[in-house]
Design a protein around this motif. Structure first.
Motif, PDB file in Angstrom:
ATOM      1  N   LYS A 261       0.828  -1.208   0.000  1.00 55.33           N
ATOM      2  CA  LYS A 261       0.000   0.000   0.000  1.00 55.33           C
ATOM      3  C   LYS A 261       0.863   1.260   0.000  1.00 55.33           C
ATOM      4  N   MET A 262       1.941   1.255   0.770  1.00 54.32           N
ATOM      5  CA  MET A 262       2.829   2.416   0.800  1.00 54.32           C
ATOM      6  C   MET A 262       3.438   2.693  -0.566  1.00 54.32           C
ATOM      7  N   SER A 263       3.727   1.637  -1.311  1.00 56.50           N
ATOM      8  CA  SER A 263       4.438   1.789  -2.583  1.00 56.50           C
ATOM      9  C   SER A 263       3.519   1.949  -3.789  1.00 56.50           C
ATOM     10  N   GLU A 264       2.210   1.865  -3.588  1.00 59.94           N
ATOM     11  CA  GLU A 264       1.289   1.973  -4.724  1.00 59.94           C
ATOM     12  C   GLU A 264       1.485   3.247  -5.549  1.00 59.94           C
ATOM     13  N   PRO A 265       1.714   4.422  -4.931  1.00 59.93           N
ATOM     14  CA  PRO A 265       1.873   5.634  -5.746  1.00 59.93           C
ATOM     15  C   PRO A 265       3.113   5.619  -6.639  1.00 59.93           C
ATOM     16  N   PHE A 266       4.099   4.792  -6.309  1.00 56.62           N
ATOM     17  CA  PHE A 266       5.316   4.761  -7.132  1.00 56.62           C
ATOM     18  C   PHE A 266       5.663   3.341  -7.581  1.00 56.62           C
ATOM     19  N   ARG A 267       4.648   2.499  -7.732  1.00 53.90           N
ATOM     20  CA  ARG A 267       4.918   1.103  -8.092  1.00 53.90           C
ATOM     21  C   ARG A 267       5.584   0.976  -9.460  1.00 53.90           C
ATOM     22  N   GLN A 268       5.367   1.961 -10.349  1.00 49.36           N
ATOM     23  CA  GLN A 268       6.005   1.903 -11.665  1.00 49.36           C
ATOM     24  C   GLN A 268       7.514   2.117 -11.578  1.00 49.36           C
ATOM     25  N   LYS A 269       7.975   2.586 -10.445  1.00 47.89           N
ATOM     26  CA  LYS A 269       9.404   2.824 -10.261  1.00 47.89           C
ATOM     27  C   LYS A 269      10.121   1.623  -9.647  1.00 47.89           C
ATOM     28  N   ILE A 270       9.387   0.553  -9.385  1.00 48.17           N
ATOM     29  CA  ILE A 270       9.967  -0.631  -8.751  1.00 48.17           C
ATOM     30  C   ILE A 270      10.228  -1.695  -9.809  1.00 48.17           C
TER      31      ILE A 270
END
Length: 483
Positions: free
Chosen positions: A226-235
């Motif tokens: 949930k914390m990483s959802e806003p930047f998941r495209q960067k993972i």
């Protein structure tokens, strides 16, 4: 040209063509609590010029939630430890994650022969153990005041007479379990290797944020997702890093598939043992203090074994949260958590065995069938006639090449204040984060996330001011602490 040679050349060309080069301000290696914490801070502050590379095919690191008989269980960290004002608790509330408070004294305790120990006898031992702990605190405080070298926790326990080989077998077994309850459960190591002063100097999120533990029923990995959802495209998942070349102004991070990430800064948010025993090459080699990590931090082992049974055979004693088994061997199947409680996973018929230290390491070399057989000997001592489980699941952090341990240990002389030496960036470019480097909350998810956020904040401040303190001027006095 030979057709085979042509195909080989074409395959090589396609492999090279498939590799990519990406330029960012910051690269984060590792998508566990520290790495996601760093990315979360960058995103919250509007600095989105970063990428996270992760060796595994998932976010979470040693936070891994899986389905077991239609229930979510955690193979790694599972508790919100400290429930008043901590960052993790605030995140838990932000994402509305359900949890259930754990009562670690709500237990039935058994002698080695499987007979139930009366509650008044258990309470007597707990009272003696509280007194033992207070005496150890006094000893540690005196050692700190007199600046005397650290000593083994077990050695200190034997010095004050709490445990002795001259005790009768039953008394020894119960006292040995009490030591596991007070220390082994938290540290995952043999007490001979834990430092008394190092342990007492550590921060405890339960003490700082209210002494409560709340079991995350949604799965702890879900918090990081949930914390990483806003930047998941960067993972970038399934991208093990093989080389970190920081010999020039621009760092080059090369992954196993040949991708190259060029960055001004890099945060190595990975377990400590991977820095000295893993497969990542650093050019130039890391400073002298990093090889010391192998001896500075122990490799804790905390094995969880989830067992699903066809029947609720412990129902007669099913109103308590834990079944404690005392034994003369430290860490030998000392605890079984009853997940069948209404507040946890009612109707699940799941017990969770916890095994730590050398016993956990021993079991890691056995097959699942062998581990199950040993567990059933213990369970049938406590519950004669218990059926065979129809489901078995265990964690394997000790054998995992991307973790190599459950968390960093607290070795003799491994004072938390010295851990901050590893937070000093190398050449103002290579930063490190993880629970192993935390001077407070070492070994906790809190420690990992706080160091990730702290390093991200330091980098952001550096970018904003375009000035930074020379790493050499910071590193030299810190290195002197080691020699």
């Amino acid at each position: 040209m030979n057709r085979f040679v042509t195909l080989v050349i074409l395959a090589c060309f396609l492999t090279i063509a498939a590799a990519t080069t990406t330029r960012v301000k910051v690269a984060i290696v590792g998508a566990g609590a520290a790495g996601i914490g760093a990315g979360y801070h960058f995103h919250e502050k509007g600095m989105d010029d970063f990428v996270i590379v992760e060796a595994r095919d998932r976010v979470g690191g040693r936070l891994h939630s899986v389905q077991f008989f239609n229930h979510t269980v955690d193979l790694g960290g599972a508790w919100f430890q400290g429930t008043n004002g901590s960052l993790l608790w605030e995140l838990k509330q932000k994402y509305d994650l359900p949890c259930a408070y754990t009562d670690f004294v709500d237990m039935y305790t058994f002698y080695p022969n499987g007979s139930l120990i009366p509650d008044d006898v258990v309470n007597h031992y707990l009272t003696e153990s509280d007194a033992m702990y207070s005496e150890l605190e006094d000893v540690a405080a005196q050692m700190a005041e007199q600046v005397t070298p650290d000593k083994s926790l077990m050695g200190a326990i034997e010095d004050i007479g709490f445990l002795s080989s001259t005790m009768n077998e039953t008394d020894y077994a119960v006292r040995n379990w009490m030591l596991w309850y007070y220390f082994g459960w938290a540290y995952g190591e043999q007490l001979e290797g834990v430092g008394l002063r190092a342990m007492m100097d550590e921060g405890d999120p339960k003490a700082d944020f209210a002494a409560e533990d709340c079991l995350n029923l949604a799965g702890f990995q879900n918090l990081l997702i949930k914390m990483s959802e806003p930047f998941r495209q960067k993972i970038r998942l399934s991208s093990p890093v093989k080389l970190v070349d920081y010999s020039n102004d621009i760092i080059k991070i090369t992954t196993a598939n040949g991708d190259v990430i060029e960055a001004e800064k890099v945060i190595m948010a990975i377990p400590d043992h991977l820095l000295v025993e893993g497969s990542i090459e650093f050019t130039p080699a890391l400073p002298t203090m990093f090889p010391l990590l192998a001896s500075f931090s122990g490799r804790a082992q905390y094995m969880k074994v989830f067992l699903h049974f066809p029947t609720y055979f412990w129902e007669a004693l099913g109103d308590r949260e834990f079944f404690a088994y005392t034994h003369s061997t430290e860490g030998y199947f000392p605890s079984f958590q009853n997940l069948n409680l209404p507040k946890l996973l009612p109707g699940s018929n799941i017990l969770v065995a916890t095994i730590t230290g050398d016993e956990g390491k021993r079991l890691a070399n056995l097959t699942d069938a062998q581990i199950q057989a040993e567990i059933m000997v213990v369970l049938r001592a406590m519950f004669p006639g218990a059926p065979e489980p129809d489901g078995f699941l265990r964690n394997s952090w000790w054998e995992d090449p991307y973790s190599m341990s459950v968390w960093a240990g607290t070795n003799i002389n491994a004072y938390p204040s010295l851990r901050r030496a590893f937070l000093v960036p190398v050449q103002e470019k290579v930063y490190f984060a993880g629970e192993w480097a935390a001077d407070k909350y070492n070994g906790y998810v809190h420690g990992a996330m706080y160091t990730g956020i702290e390093q991200a904040k330091a980098i952001n401040d550096c970018f904003q001011t375009s000035t930074s303190l020379s790493s050499a001027s910071m590193l030299t006095p810190l290195l002197s602490l080691f020699f």
